[in-house]
Write a protein that holds these residues in place. Structure first.
Motif, PDB file in Angstrom:
ATOM      1  N   GLY A  69       0.812  -1.219   0.000  1.00 48.27           N
ATOM      2  CA  GLY A  69       0.000   0.000   0.000  1.00 48.27           C
ATOM      3  C   GLY A  69       0.839   1.259   0.000  1.00 48.27           C
ATOM      4  O   GLY A  69       0.516   2.234  -0.694  1.00 48.27           O
ATOM      5  N   LEU A  70       1.926   1.246   0.756  1.00 51.66           N
ATOM      6  CA  LEU A  70       2.826   2.406   0.763  1.00 51.66           C
ATOM      7  C   LEU A  70       3.449   2.619  -0.622  1.00 51.66           C
ATOM      8  O   LEU A  70       3.541   3.759  -1.098  1.00 51.66           O
ATOM      9  CB  LEU A  70       3.932   2.223   1.800  1.00 51.66           C
ATOM     10  CG  LEU A  70       3.527   2.346   3.264  1.00 51.66           C
ATOM     11  CD1 LEU A  70       4.676   1.913   4.168  1.00 51.66           C
ATOM     12  CD2 LEU A  70       3.094   3.767   3.580  1.00 51.66           C
ATOM     13  N   HIS A 107       0.625   8.626  -6.325  1.00 47.84           N
ATOM     14  CA  HIS A 107       0.510   9.943  -5.696  1.00 47.84           C
ATOM     15  C   HIS A 107      -0.853  10.132  -5.031  1.00 47.84           C
ATOM     16  O   HIS A 107      -1.527  11.149  -5.217  1.00 47.84           O
ATOM     17  CB  HIS A 107       0.780  11.067  -6.703  1.00 47.84           C
ATOM     18  CG  HIS A 107       2.115  10.955  -7.358  1.00 47.84           C
ATOM     19  ND1 HIS A 107       3.289  11.147  -6.687  1.00 47.84           N
ATOM     20  CD2 HIS A 107       2.450  10.639  -8.648  1.00 47.84           C
ATOM     21  CE1 HIS A 107       4.299  10.970  -7.518  1.00 47.84           C
ATOM     22  NE2 HIS A 107       3.829  10.655  -8.706  1.00 47.84           N
ATOM     23  N   VAL A 108      -1.232   9.121  -4.261  1.00 52.26           N
ATOM     24  CA  VAL A 108      -2.470   9.186  -3.477  1.00 52.26           C
ATOM     25  C   VAL A 108      -2.094   8.932  -2.016  1.00 52.26           C
ATOM     26  O   VAL A 108      -0.974   8.549  -1.707  1.00 52.26           O
ATOM     27  CB  VAL A 108      -3.513   8.146  -3.960  1.00 52.26           C
ATOM     28  CG1 VAL A 108      -3.962   8.439  -5.378  1.00 52.26           C
ATOM     29  CG2 VAL A 108      -2.999   6.726  -3.827  1.00 52.26           C
ATOM     30  N   SER A 109      -3.055   9.126  -1.134  1.00 55.23           N
ATOM     31  CA  SER A 109      -2.779   8.878   0.286  1.00 55.23           C
ATOM     32  C   SER A 109      -2.698   7.375   0.538  1.00 55.23           C
ATOM     33  O   SER A 109      -3.261   6.568  -0.194  1.00 55.23           O
ATOM     34  CB  SER A 109      -3.867   9.501   1.161  1.00 55.23           C
ATOM     35  OG  SER A 109      -5.049   8.733   1.088  1.00 55.23           O
ATOM     36  N   VAL A 110      -2.003   7.027   1.586  1.00 49.95           N
ATOM     37  CA  VAL A 110      -1.878   5.619   1.959  1.00 49.95           C
ATOM     38  C   VAL A 110      -3.245   5.051   2.300  1.00 49.95           C
ATOM     39  O   VAL A 110      -3.568   3.917   1.934  1.00 49.95           O
ATOM     40  CB  VAL A 110      -0.904   5.461   3.147  1.00 49.95           C
ATOM     41  CG1 VAL A 110      -0.877   4.040   3.657  1.00 49.95           C
ATOM     42  CG2 VAL A 110       0.474   5.925   2.777  1.00 49.95           C
ATOM     43  N   PHE A 111      -4.061   5.841   2.982  1.00 49.89           N
ATOM     44  CA  PHE A 111      -5.394   5.369   3.346  1.00 49.89           C
ATOM     45  C   PHE A 111      -6.236   5.080   2.109  1.00 49.89           C
ATOM     46  O   PHE A 111      -6.974   4.106   2.076  1.00 49.89           O
ATOM     47  CB  PHE A 111      -6.090   6.384   4.259  1.00 49.89           C
ATOM     48  CG  PHE A 111      -5.409   6.520   5.580  1.00 49.89           C
ATOM     49  CD1 PHE A 111      -5.493   5.505   6.524  1.00 49.89           C
ATOM     50  CD2 PHE A 111      -4.665   7.646   5.890  1.00 49.89           C
ATOM     51  CE1 PHE A 111      -4.848   5.607   7.743  1.00 49.89           C
ATOM     52  CE2 PHE A 111      -4.018   7.759   7.103  1.00 49.89           C
ATOM     53  CZ  PHE A 111      -4.115   6.742   8.036  1.00 49.89           C
TER      54      PHE A 111
END
Length: 165
Positions: A111-112, A119-123
């Motif tokens: 996921g990281l 270029h998105v959030s980890v969540f």
């Protein structure tokens, strides 16, 4: 003339009573630990070490580290054994949490990497596209990964038994 007297007699003790010159026998140790607390702390430790392992995987571009699986399980089991005491179920629960912790660490590492790449959030990477992460993890599995899961479970089981009070 000096007179000798017999030594003083000990008072009669009922059968099974402790002798005064030796003191009372030590009481049986009370069971220590709280299995519920041990499991709760085990879950917290599992989440923390899974996060750390995922960050390590991301930093090493996905290079798996065999002894890390053993450490994941051992940390979970040690925490559970210390706080949970000698409950027969705790080593088994620690082994299962070791397996889950290793799996979550792998998923978090993927996921990281995906979050960084897209270029998105980890969540967002973890929760919106979890099925894609899980499929990618399954495709990347190799036979040696089975050994890592065995090590994680064995580390949890063994540490929970050895650290229980």
């Amino acid at each position: 003339m000096s007179q000798s007297y017999p030594p003083p007699q000990q008072p009669q003790q009922p059968y099974g009573a402790p002798l005064p010159q030796y003191g009372a026998p030590a009481p049986a140790p009370a069971p220590s630990g709280n299995p519920g607390l041990g499991i709760a702390v085990g879950v917290v430790v599992m989440l923390v070490v899974a996060g750390i392992y995922g960050a390590i995987l991301k930093a090493t571009d996905g290079a798996t580290i065999g002894y890390a699986a053993l450490i994941i399980g051992a940390l979970i089991g040690a925490a559970m054994g210390k706080l949970g005491g000698r409950n027969a179920a705790l080593p088994v629960v620690a082994a299962v949490l070791g397996l889950i912790g290793l799996y979550l660490g792998n998923i978090f590492g993927i996921g990281l990497a995906v979050a960084d790449y897209l270029h998105v959030s980890v969540f967002e990477a973890l929760f919106k596209d979890f099925d894609i992460l899980n499929e990618g993890w399954k495709k990347a599995l190799e036979p040696v990964d089975a050994l890592f899961f065995i090590l994680a479970a064995a580390g949890g089981f063994s540490a929970a038994k050895k650290t229980a009070d």
